[in-house]
Design a protein around this motif. Structure first.
Motif, PDB file in Angstrom:
ATOM      1  N   MET A 257     -15.068  30.248  13.873  1.00 35.21           N
ATOM      2  CA  MET A 257     -15.698  29.226  13.628  1.00 35.21           C
ATOM      3  C   MET A 257     -15.026  27.873  13.158  1.00 35.21           C
ATOM      4  SD  MET A 257     -19.170  29.305  10.741  1.00 35.21           S
ATOM      5  CE  MET A 257     -18.164  28.321   9.454  1.00 35.21           C
ATOM      6  N   ASN A 258     -15.346  26.770  13.539  1.00 36.12           N
ATOM      7  CA  ASN A 258     -14.872  25.439  13.181  1.00 36.12           C
ATOM      8  C   ASN A 258     -15.372  25.246  11.795  1.00 36.12           C
ATOM      9  OD1 ASN A 258     -13.460  23.141  13.160  1.00 36.12           O
ATOM     10  ND2 ASN A 258     -14.658  22.045  14.522  1.00 36.12           N
ATOM     11  N   ASP A 259     -14.217  25.175  10.867  1.00 36.29           N
ATOM     12  CA  ASP A 259     -14.477  24.378   9.395  1.00 36.29           C
ATOM     13  C   ASP A 259     -14.167  23.206   9.234  1.00 36.29           C
ATOM     14  OD1 ASP A 259     -11.801  24.583   9.585  1.00 36.29           O
ATOM     15  OD2 ASP A 259     -11.510  25.626   7.425  1.00 36.29           O
ATOM     16  N   GLU A 260     -14.172  22.531  10.222  1.00 37.93           N
ATOM     17  CA  GLU A 260     -13.783  21.047  10.180  1.00 37.93           C
ATOM     18  C   GLU A 260     -15.068  20.533  10.190  1.00 37.93           C
ATOM     19  OE1 GLU A 260     -10.926  19.876  12.906  1.00 37.93           O
ATOM     20  OE2 GLU A 260      -9.389  20.248  11.758  1.00 37.93           O
ATOM     21  N   MET A 261     -15.328  19.512   9.286  1.00 40.13           N
ATOM     22  CA  MET A 261     -16.660  18.629   9.172  1.00 40.13           C
ATOM     23  C   MET A 261     -16.496  17.387  10.107  1.00 40.13           C
ATOM     24  SD  MET A 261     -19.976  18.460   8.354  1.00 40.13           S
ATOM     25  CE  MET A 261     -20.747  17.523   9.572  1.00 40.13           C
ATOM     26  N   ILE A 262     -15.252  16.679   9.838  1.00 40.39           N
ATOM     27  CA  ILE A 262     -14.943  15.314  10.469  1.00 40.39           C
ATOM     28  C   ILE A 262     -13.496  15.372  10.608  1.00 40.39           C
ATOM     29  CG2 ILE A 262     -14.889  12.925   9.942  1.00 40.39           C
ATOM     30  CD1 ILE A 262     -17.098  13.392   7.758  1.00 40.39           C
ATOM     31  N   LYS A 263     -13.207  15.069  11.885  1.00 41.45           N
ATOM     32  CA  LYS A 263     -11.531  14.778  12.233  1.00 41.45           C
ATOM     33  C   LYS A 263     -11.440  13.535  12.886  1.00 41.45           C
ATOM     34  CE  LYS A 263      -8.016  17.397  14.767  1.00 41.45           C
ATOM     35  NZ  LYS A 263      -7.095  17.926  13.575  1.00 41.45           N
ATOM     36  N   CYS A 264     -10.529  12.717  12.203  1.00 47.15           N
ATOM     37  CA  CYS A 264     -10.105  11.487  12.585  1.00 47.15           C
ATOM     38  C   CYS A 264      -8.684  11.645  13.191  1.00 47.15           C
ATOM     39  CB  CYS A 264      -9.972  10.477  11.419  1.00 47.15           C
ATOM     40  SG  CYS A 264     -11.635  10.210  10.820  1.00 47.15           S
ATOM     41  N   THR A 265      -8.582  11.214  14.677  1.00 54.11           N
ATOM     42  CA  THR A 265      -7.150  11.414  15.042  1.00 54.11           C
ATOM     43  C   THR A 265      -6.806  10.035  15.694  1.00 54.11           C
ATOM     44  OG1 THR A 265      -8.042  13.614  15.755  1.00 54.11           O
ATOM     45  CG2 THR A 265      -6.011  12.753  16.757  1.00 54.11           C
ATOM     46  N   ASN A 266      -5.550   9.517  15.084  1.00 58.01           N
ATOM     47  CA  ASN A 266      -4.934   8.117  15.399  1.00 58.01           C
ATOM     48  C   ASN A 266      -5.905   7.047  15.457  1.00 58.01           C
ATOM     49  OD1 ASN A 266      -3.347  10.593  17.926  1.00 58.01           O
ATOM     50  ND2 ASN A 266      -2.398   9.527  16.007  1.00 58.01           N
ATOM     51  N   VAL A 267      -6.733   7.192  14.674  1.00 60.45           N
ATOM     52  CA  VAL A 267      -7.859   6.025  14.417  1.00 60.45           C
ATOM     53  C   VAL A 267      -7.363   4.688  14.173  1.00 60.45           C
ATOM     54  CG1 VAL A 267     -10.015   5.425  13.374  1.00 60.45           C
ATOM     55  CG2 VAL A 267      -9.549   7.716  14.047  1.00 60.45           C
ATOM     56  N   TYR A 268      -7.520   3.761  15.032  1.00 60.02           N
ATOM     57  CA  TYR A 268      -7.351   2.447  14.760  1.00 60.02           C
ATOM     58  C   TYR A 268      -8.498   1.561  14.719  1.00 60.02           C
ATOM     59  CZ  TYR A 268      -2.325   2.767  15.980  1.00 60.02           C
ATOM     60  OH  TYR A 268      -0.980   3.354  15.791  1.00 60.02           O
ATOM     61  N   PHE A 269      -8.739   0.564  13.740  1.00 61.43           N
ATOM     62  CA  PHE A 269      -9.956  -0.408  14.005  1.00 61.43           C
ATOM     63  C   PHE A 269      -9.616  -1.679  13.937  1.00 61.43           C
ATOM     64  CE2 PHE A 269     -13.622  -2.520  12.322  1.00 61.43           C
ATOM     65  CZ  PHE A 269     -14.578  -2.413  13.503  1.00 61.43           C
ATOM     66  N   LYS A 270      -9.724  -2.562  14.841  1.00 60.84           N
ATOM     67  CA  LYS A 270      -9.325  -3.908  14.881  1.00 60.84           C
ATOM     68  C   LYS A 270     -10.514  -4.950  14.824  1.00 60.84           C
ATOM     69  CE  LYS A 270      -7.757  -5.643  18.973  1.00 60.84           C
ATOM     70  NZ  LYS A 270      -7.015  -5.777  20.157  1.00 60.84           N
ATOM     71  N   TYR A 271     -10.624  -5.878  14.048  1.00 59.81           N
ATOM     72  CA  TYR A 271     -11.511  -7.076  14.319  1.00 59.81           C
ATOM     73  C   TYR A 271     -11.070  -7.975  14.514  1.00 59.81           C
ATOM     74  CZ  TYR A 271     -10.790  -7.823   9.137  1.00 59.81           C
ATOM     75  OH  TYR A 271     -10.066  -8.366   7.917  1.00 59.81           O
ATOM     76  N   ILE A 272     -11.645  -9.298  15.047  1.00 62.99           N
ATOM     77  CA  ILE A 272     -11.376 -10.318  15.572  1.00 62.99           C
ATOM     78  C   ILE A 272     -11.910 -11.440  14.427  1.00 62.99           C
ATOM     79  CG2 ILE A 272     -11.372 -12.024  17.414  1.00 62.99           C
ATOM     80  CD1 ILE A 272     -11.264  -9.416  19.373  1.00 62.99           C
TER      81      ILE A 272
END
Length: 283
Positions: A1-16
């Motif tokens: 069973m997967n016990d991960e609720m949330i997984k962020c992988t190499n997340v980038y967020f750019k705003y202009i």
């Protein structure tokens, strides 16, 4: 069973940003890798502009990554077909309770989410009663929300989220606008949901005494995770925390200063009771 609720992988967020005709690109989040386990109480710390609120908004698809992936209970947030499923799994409670209350009677406000999801009326009634009970607000169900205190309003906002039956709630500085007693009540509610109902909690706060009660702490600075560990691993690093503009619990800082002054004391102290015990043991 997967016990991960949330997984962020190499997340980038750019705003202009367009400032006086000059277009600027800025990364609010840079290469964040983060797992939130099911049933965990995780706190994210960081000063204003560190990226902590931005990463929180990724966790229920309010914001989508410029690059990288965010998976919520197996669902990719970048797939538009998943959005409503994700938001019913991972709810969000914000800083200002007034912005989250929509009805003129408390129980109607709590019913708003499940009604929008098309839940049967009898099931809505059950969920409303159960949710108000969980946050200790049952006796206010026929009250007008605008007459309640800030802490009570925030607990109603939490009940409204619980009625949707999420597995995880992300709290973005939910006690920032409350007085000490409202703050204590809301934190006790959050801890109770985690410990007694097994709910996954992600809490963004700038109160170190709240953070000290988490299972794990993530510290962000300039869009990146720079520290990660239990409260006892993070807070004794007083110099490092101060360097990035963050405090530590007062008793932890006191222990640090006493140690610096040559007194043999355990630095990994997080609350007053532990400090009293340590001082009593000093010869």
């Amino acid at each position: 069973m997967n016990d991960e609720m949330i997984k962020c992988t190499n997340v980038y967020f750019k705003y202009i940003r367009n400032s006086e005709g000059i277009i600027q690109e800025k990364y609010a989040v840079k290469d964040v890798n983060l797992d939130v386990k099911k049933g965990e109480f995780l706190v994210i710390l960081g000063h204003n502009g560190s990226g902590k609120s931005t990463i929180a908004k990724h966790m229920n698809a309010l914001v989508l990554p410029t690059k990288g992936t965010v998976i919520v209970d197996g669902l990719n947030t970048s797939d538009s077909e998943n959005v409503w499923n994700i938001r019913s799994k991972a709810g969000m409670v914000f800083q200002n309770p007034d912005n989250q209350l929509v009805a003129t009677i408390v129980e109607e406000d709590v019913a708003f989410g499940p009604e929008n999801l098309g839940v049967e009326p009898s099931e809505i009634r059950r969920r409303v009663d159960e949710s108000l009970d969980k946050v200790g607000m049952s006796k206010y169900k026929r009250h007008a929300p605008h007459l309640l205190s800030g802490g009570q309003k925030q607990r109603i906002a939490i009940a409204g989220m619980l009625a949707i039956q999420p597995q995880c709630i992300i709290f973005d500085e939910p006690t920032a606008m409350l007085d000490p007693s409202g703050r204590r009540d809301v934190l006790n509610t959050i801890k109770d949901l985690n410990k007694n109902f097994g709910m996954t909690i992600v809490l963004i706060t700038h109160y170190m005494d709240e953070a000290a009660q988490a299972d794990r702490i993530i510290v962000m600075d300039e869009g990146s995770i720079i520290m990660e560990g239990t409260p006892r691993q993070i807070f004794p690093q007083v110099e490092r925390m101060k360097k990035i503009g963050l405090d530590v619990p007062q008793v932890t800082e006191l222990a640090y200063e006493l140690k610096k002054a040559g007194i043999d004391i355990n630095e990994k102290i997080l609350n007053v009771d532990e400090m009293v015990n340590e001082l009593c043991q000093l010869k």
